[in-house]
Design an enzyme around this catalytic site. Structure first.
Site, short mmCIF file in Angstrom:
data_model
loop_
_atom_site.label_atom_id
_atom_site.label_comp_id
_atom_site.label_asym_id
_atom_site.label_seq_id
_atom_site.Cartn_x
_atom_site.Cartn_y
_atom_site.Cartn_z
NE ARG A 179 25.41 58.04 6.18
CZ ARG A 179 24.35 57.72 5.42
NH1 ARG A 179 24.54 57.11 4.25
NH2 ARG A 179 23.13 57.97 5.83
NE ARG B 31 17.82 57.03 7.51
CZ ARG B 31 19.15 57.12 7.45
NH1 ARG B 31 19.85 57.17 8.57
NH2 ARG B 31 19.75 57.18 6.31
CE LYS C 72 19.87 54.41 -1.33
NZ LYS C 72 19.96 53.91 0.06
NE ARG D 5 21.98 61.47 6.17
CZ ARG D 5 21.53 60.72 5.17
NH1 ARG D 5 22.31 60.49 4.10
NH2 ARG D 5 20.34 60.18 5.20
NE ARG E 225 14.20 56.41 1.03
CZ ARG E 225 15.39 57.00 0.99
NH1 ARG E 225 15.72 57.76 -0.01
NH2 ARG E 225 16.26 56.81 1.95
P1 AMP Z 1 18.69 59.43 2.02
O1 AMP Z 1 19.73 60.48 2.03
O2 AMP Z 1 18.42 58.86 0.66
O3 AMP Z 1 18.93 58.36 3.06
O4 AMP Z 1 17.32 60.14 2.45
C1 AMP Z 1 17.17 60.77 3.70
C2 AMP Z 1 15.71 60.97 4.02
O5 AMP Z 1 15.09 61.80 3.04
C3 AMP Z 1 14.86 59.69 4.03
O6 AMP Z 1 14.94 59.00 5.26
C4 AMP Z 1 13.46 60.26 3.77
O7 AMP Z 1 12.95 60.87 4.94
C5 AMP Z 1 13.76 61.38 2.78
N1 AMP Z 1 13.69 60.89 1.37
C6 AMP Z 1 14.69 60.85 0.47
N2 AMP Z 1 14.26 60.35 -0.69
C7 AMP Z 1 12.94 60.08 -0.53
C8 AMP Z 1 11.93 59.51 -1.36
N3 AMP Z 1 12.18 59.12 -2.63
N4 AMP Z 1 10.70 59.36 -0.84
C9 AMP Z 1 10.40 59.75 0.41
N5 AMP Z 1 11.31 60.26 1.27
C10 AMP Z 1 12.56 60.42 0.80
#
Ligand code: AMP
Length: 217
Positions: free
Chosen positions: A129, A176, A13, A165, A90
């Site tokens: 990654r 996740r 994404k 990360r 999400r």
């Molecule tokens: P990402 O970088 O999009 O993979 O997000 C990393 C982490 O941030 C996720 O595993 C969640 O813990 C949190 N997070 C990001 N976006 C959201 C969202 N829209 N709702 C809830 N948690 C989020």
């Protein structure tokens, strides 16, 4: 143009969002990036969010909705250029609240792009990654051309330091993916019912995937 980019963690994404941003000049709003920035700055939001992020769980909807409202209401430029949501919504609850927010602003969503990648591939991508501390470039130890450099901890784009990360640790990755399957996957049907979903195959080169995205817009 208002877009949402949907897909499991590791579907690509963020990588594709950067390309869409460059091509169309829309604002790229990545909730994950914003929360990581907040943590770097040691804000209350960052510290609270990190309690969930480090375990691979979702940050509670009320915190996320407050964050989104703040961005959209305070950043007028994103209303004029359009925006691309990456990592949001999400949950069905977030999606419904987002619909209401857009309606109140007299805005409507153009398209939801769903990037589809198989689970084995997702685990491989996430565990390989790396992210650049200087330019935020996302790269992979599976990239044959740059593998040595990345394993030495250097970014192939700018030479800065790359890091893994914390939530790209194997156990957290599996958590996740489970959270994605239980809480985020239902959004596919939600947007399909609204006739705005375009699912594309997320395997192949970045260019090829981007072409597939462009063909849906
Ligand atoms: P990402 O970088 O999009 O993979 O997000 C990393 C982490 O941030 C996720 O595993 C969640 O813990 C949190 N997070 C990001 N976006 C959201 C969202 N829209 N709702 C809830 N948690 C989020």
């Amino acid at each position: 143009m208002i877009l949402v980019i949907l897909g499991a963690p590791g579907a690509g994404k963020g990588t594709q969002a950067k390309r869409i941003k460059e091509k169309f000049g829309v604002a790229h709003i990545s909730t994950g990036d914003i929360l990581r920035e907040e943590l770097k700055k040691n804000t209350d939001l960052g510290k609270k969010a990190n309690e969930f992020m480090k375990k691979g769980e979702l940050v509670p909807d009320d915190l996320i909705m407050k964050l989104i409202k703040n961005i959209i209401n305070n950043d007028n430029s994103c209303k004029s250029t359009g925006f691309l949501m990456d990592g949001f919504p999400r949950t069905i609850n977030q999606a419904q609240k987002f619909d209401e927010m857009l309606e109140d602003l007299g805005l409507s969503m153009h398209k939801v792009i769903n990037i589809v990648v198989g689970e084995d591939e997702l685990v491989k991508r996430l565990s390989g990654r790396r992210v650049c501390r200087s330019c935020n470039n996302i790269c992979s130890i599976h990239d044959k051309d740059n593998r040595e450099l990345i394993l030495e901890g250097k970014c192939p784009e700018c030479g800065g330091d790359v890091y893994q990360r914390k939530d790209d640790d194997r156990e957290v990755i599996l958590q996740r993916l489970e959270v994605y399957n239980n809480q985020t996957r239902p959004l596919i049907d939600y947007y399909e019912d609204k006739n705005i979903l375009a699912s594309i195959n997320g395997s192949g080169s970045e260019e090829k995937i981007f072409e597939r995205i462009l063909s849906t817009l």
